[in-house]
Write a protein that holds these residues in place. Structure first.
Motif, mmCIF file in Angstrom:
data_model
loop_
_atom_site.group_PDB
_atom_site.id
_atom_site.type_symbol
_atom_site.label_atom_id
_atom_site.label_comp_id
_atom_site.label_asym_id
_atom_site.label_seq_id
_atom_site.Cartn_x
_atom_site.Cartn_y
_atom_site.Cartn_z
ATOM 1 N N ASP A 175 2.768 -3.977 9.300
ATOM 2 C CA ASP A 175 2.106 -3.961 10.710
ATOM 3 C C ASP A 175 1.409 -5.271 10.818
ATOM 4 O O ASP A 175 0.445 -5.638 10.425
ATOM 5 C CB ASP A 175 0.734 -2.951 10.377
ATOM 6 N N TYR A 227 -1.817 -6.042 12.305
ATOM 7 C CA TYR A 227 -2.937 -5.932 11.337
ATOM 8 C C TYR A 227 -3.084 -7.163 10.796
ATOM 9 O O TYR A 227 -4.320 -7.414 10.254
ATOM 10 C CB TYR A 227 -2.920 -4.631 10.707
ATOM 11 N N LYS A 274 -12.102 3.137 2.928
ATOM 12 C CA LYS A 274 -11.335 2.311 2.941
ATOM 13 C C LYS A 274 -9.839 2.595 3.505
ATOM 14 O O LYS A 274 -9.495 3.604 2.914
ATOM 15 C CB LYS A 274 -11.123 1.788 1.305
ATOM 16 N N ASP A 275 -9.328 1.618 4.309
ATOM 17 C CA ASP A 275 -8.089 2.012 4.715
ATOM 18 C C ASP A 275 -6.889 1.771 3.973
ATOM 19 O O ASP A 275 -6.507 0.610 3.576
ATOM 20 C CB ASP A 275 -7.955 1.315 5.954
ATOM 21 N N THR A 276 -6.480 2.956 3.049
ATOM 22 C CA THR A 276 -5.581 2.559 2.308
ATOM 23 C C THR A 276 -3.953 2.590 2.619
ATOM 24 O O THR A 276 -3.321 2.046 1.978
ATOM 25 C CB THR A 276 -5.508 3.816 1.333
ATOM 26 N N SER A 277 -3.991 2.831 3.952
ATOM 27 C CA SER A 277 -2.636 2.790 4.610
ATOM 28 C C SER A 277 -2.218 1.352 4.916
ATOM 29 O O SER A 277 -1.012 1.065 5.027
ATOM 30 C CB SER A 277 -2.561 3.379 5.986
ATOM 31 N N LYS A 278 -3.106 0.037 4.430
ATOM 32 C CA LYS A 278 -2.524 -1.014 4.665
ATOM 33 C C LYS A 278 -2.683 -2.011 3.523
ATOM 34 O O LYS A 278 -2.686 -3.013 3.572
ATOM 35 C CB LYS A 278 -3.597 -1.592 5.756
ATOM 36 N N ILE A 279 -2.431 -1.179 2.201
ATOM 37 C CA ILE A 279 -2.165 -1.843 1.206
ATOM 38 C C ILE A 279 -1.395 -3.075 1.080
ATOM 39 O O ILE A 279 -1.513 -4.101 0.713
ATOM 40 C CB ILE A 279 -2.036 -0.801 0.026
ATOM 41 N N CYS A 280 -0.172 -2.946 1.549
ATOM 42 C CA CYS A 280 0.988 -3.949 1.301
ATOM 43 C C CYS A 280 0.483 -5.268 2.286
ATOM 44 O O CYS A 280 0.501 -6.515 1.838
ATOM 45 C CB CYS A 280 2.114 -3.671 1.953
ATOM 46 N N GLU A 281 0.024 -4.877 3.693
ATOM 47 C CA GLU A 281 -0.580 -6.062 4.356
ATOM 48 C C GLU A 281 -1.798 -6.864 3.850
ATOM 49 O O GLU A 281 -1.910 -7.936 3.760
ATOM 50 C CB GLU A 281 -1.098 -5.538 5.919
ATOM 51 N N GLN A 282 -2.646 -5.903 2.967
ATOM 52 C CA GLN A 282 -3.790 -6.632 2.350
ATOM 53 C C GLN A 282 -3.399 -7.394 1.264
ATOM 54 O O GLN A 282 -3.880 -8.569 0.781
ATOM 55 C CB GLN A 282 -4.853 -5.832 1.870
#
Lengths: 113, 397
Positions: free
Chosen positions: B40, B43, B4-12
């Motif tokens: 991002d 993204y 899981k790509d945790t670096s995009k939490i805010c975008e998600q």
């Protein structure tokens, strides 16, 4: 399909007066959808797209509900700060342009056009 | 196992926020807070597109935070939404043409999903992203309907011998046709799932309860609300709820249908052994889209620990990178299997998945070439092929 997108503007000059009791409805050859308050129309016969600004979209929505010219005018007067004269002129202009392009048909016209 | 790509939490989180069916002040504030961050955006747009969420996302931005997006991103989003609206209008026009054509030949037809669902749920065909037109016809008319469309330039997905077509009609649920330019794909359904899915909603029942509605001002048949909700619940289950938009459409339709007969819906689902599928869908709609549920119903759904587990799994996997095709199919199938509470239904699904005349596009035809009169051999050959492909994973549970 090639996309031609025309914005139908509402000119200020008063076009030929329309019957205020007349009912104009979207042609059966037109499909329309709301995109964030604006209306996108597609003439299925010519494949041409048209755009209406939010006021035009409001008028289209009223036309779709089979409201008469007079009823639509009353609705617009209640919703926007505009004089009755200007409202009538702009409404009639838009209806004139839409019917000229075959996007509207007279309520009494049962043909598919 | 994809990481899981945790670096995009805010975008998600922002995308999840835009999926909500109703907004209170806290939700609006949260949306604004997230939209203000240094996100991002590429993204965000790509993921929104993958989840069929672009129009809804744009709508939320306009509603709660106009001007939040960088100019370039805002332009991209607007262009994408306008192109989507233009494409959807063209598809809607084609759908109306097909419906008129079928009606002229006295073939009863009901549009569902696609433009019909968009207009029914959101009031505008521009508010969903779809790429094909789904039409339900009666089983006895489907061949005639397909031939009619073929006579008007549509190309069927494949041509079958009479024997294989008979087998196809028994085991599958739709014919697919496309315009030669590839812009329009039509699916003529006579059922909602193939035999190996044992789809719990029967087309005959939908026809019996059918109502009249409007599409672009034209009178069309529409599913009864309970049938539509049940269909959306199980369609999502069939595809492991991989697109956020499916949850949004379900939640929004329920929100707009205050007189939905929950009792009838649950009874229908219970009779069909798919109550768990409905619970999973409702838990997701509640969790992802903040859809309020009647207290008694929420209690029932929460009490089903497997439903809870499945809904949580969907929620966790929503933004995971898409697995390779074979793995995805396997995951979908096992998920769908678990949404059915009756052992007999699960056994039927497993049995028909393995022992059947394969779908015309299945690799079995290439792997095992048998003469037409020996087609019954596929009942043995196909399970062997499936065991070869999935055996290890099945044995590992």
């Amino acid at each position: 399909m090639a996309v031609a997108f025309y914005r139908v503007e509402i000119p200020m000059n008063t076009a030929e007066k329309l019957d205020r009791t007349a009912v104009w409805t979207p042609s059966k050859n037109v499909v329309a959808c709301d995109v964030e308050g604006e209306m996108v129309l597609l003439d299925l016969q010519s494949g041409t797209y048209f755009g209406l600004n939010p006021v035009g979209a409001e008028i289209w929505s009223q036309l779709s509900q089979k409201k008469s010219v007079s009823e639509i005018q009353q609705h617009l007067l209640g919703k926007y700060r505009v004089t009755p004269e200007r409202c009538e002129a702009e409404l009639q202009n838009l209806i004139g342009q839409l019917s000229e392009r075959g996007l509207l048909r007279s309520g009494n016209d049962d043909s598919t056009a | 196992m994809p990481v899981k790509d945790t670096s995009k939490i805010c975008e998600q989180e922002l995308l999840l926020c835009s999926a909500a069916a109703s907004f209170d002040e806290a939700a609006c504030a949260q949306f604004r807070r997230l939209a203000q961050r240094d996100l991002d955006w590429k993204y965000v747009l790509e993921t929104a597109e993958l989840h069929g969420l672009l129009p809804l996302f744009r709508s939320r931005i306009e509603q709660f935070f106009p001007g939040a997006l960088p100019t370039e991103i805002s332009g991209q989003l607007n262009r994408a939404c306008l192109a989507n609206a233009a494409r959807n209008l063209a598809l809607t026009g084609e759908l109306l043409r097909i419906l008129a054509l079928l009606e002229a030949e006295e073939i009863e037809a009901v549009p569902f999903k696609g433009p019909a669902l968009a207009e029914q749920v959101f009031g505008s065909v521009a508010m969903r992203q779809f790429c094909d037109l789904d039409i339900l016809v009666k089983p006895e008319s489907v061949v005639r309907a397909r031939d009619l469309l073929a006579s008007r330039g549509y190309v069927p997905e494949f041509t079958l011998s009479p024997a294989r077509e008979a087998a196809y009609l028994r085991s599958e649920h739709a014919f697919q046709l496309r315009k030669p330019d590839g812009h329009v794909v039509v699916e003529l359904h006579w059922a909602f799932g193939s035999k190996d899915q044992a789809f719990p909603l029967r087309a005959a029942d939908v026809w019996r309860r059918l109502r009249r509605g409007k599409l672009q001002g034209a009178s069309v048949g529409v599913f009864a609300p309970e049938d539509l909700v049940f269909y959306l619940c199980m369609h999502g289950a069939k595809h492991r709820w991989e697109r956020l938009e499916w949850v949004c459409s379900l939640a929004e339709f329920i929100r707009r249908t205050p007189d939905l007969d929950w009792h009838a819906l649950l009874e229908m689902a219970s009779d069909a052994g798919a109550l768990r599928g409905v619970y999973v869908a409702l838990l997701l709609a509640n969790d992802v889209c903040a859809l309020p549920l009647p207290a008694s119903l929420a209690k029932l759904a929460v009490a089903d620990s497997t439903a809870r587990e499945l809904a949580a799994k969907v929620r966790t996997c929503l933004f995971e990178p898409e697995p390779v095709h074979r793995t995805r199919e396997f995951q979908r199938h096992t998920f769908y299997l678990r949404t059915r509470e009756r052992l007999l239904d699960r056994a039927r699904i497993v049995w028909f998945s393995c022992a059947r005349i394969p779908h015309p596009l299945a690799q079995d035809w290439e792997l095992f070439r048998v003469p037409p009169r020996m087609m019954f051999l596929y009942y043995v050959l196909r399970p062997l092929r499936i065991f070869r492909d999935y055996g290890r994973r099945i044995l590992q549970g």
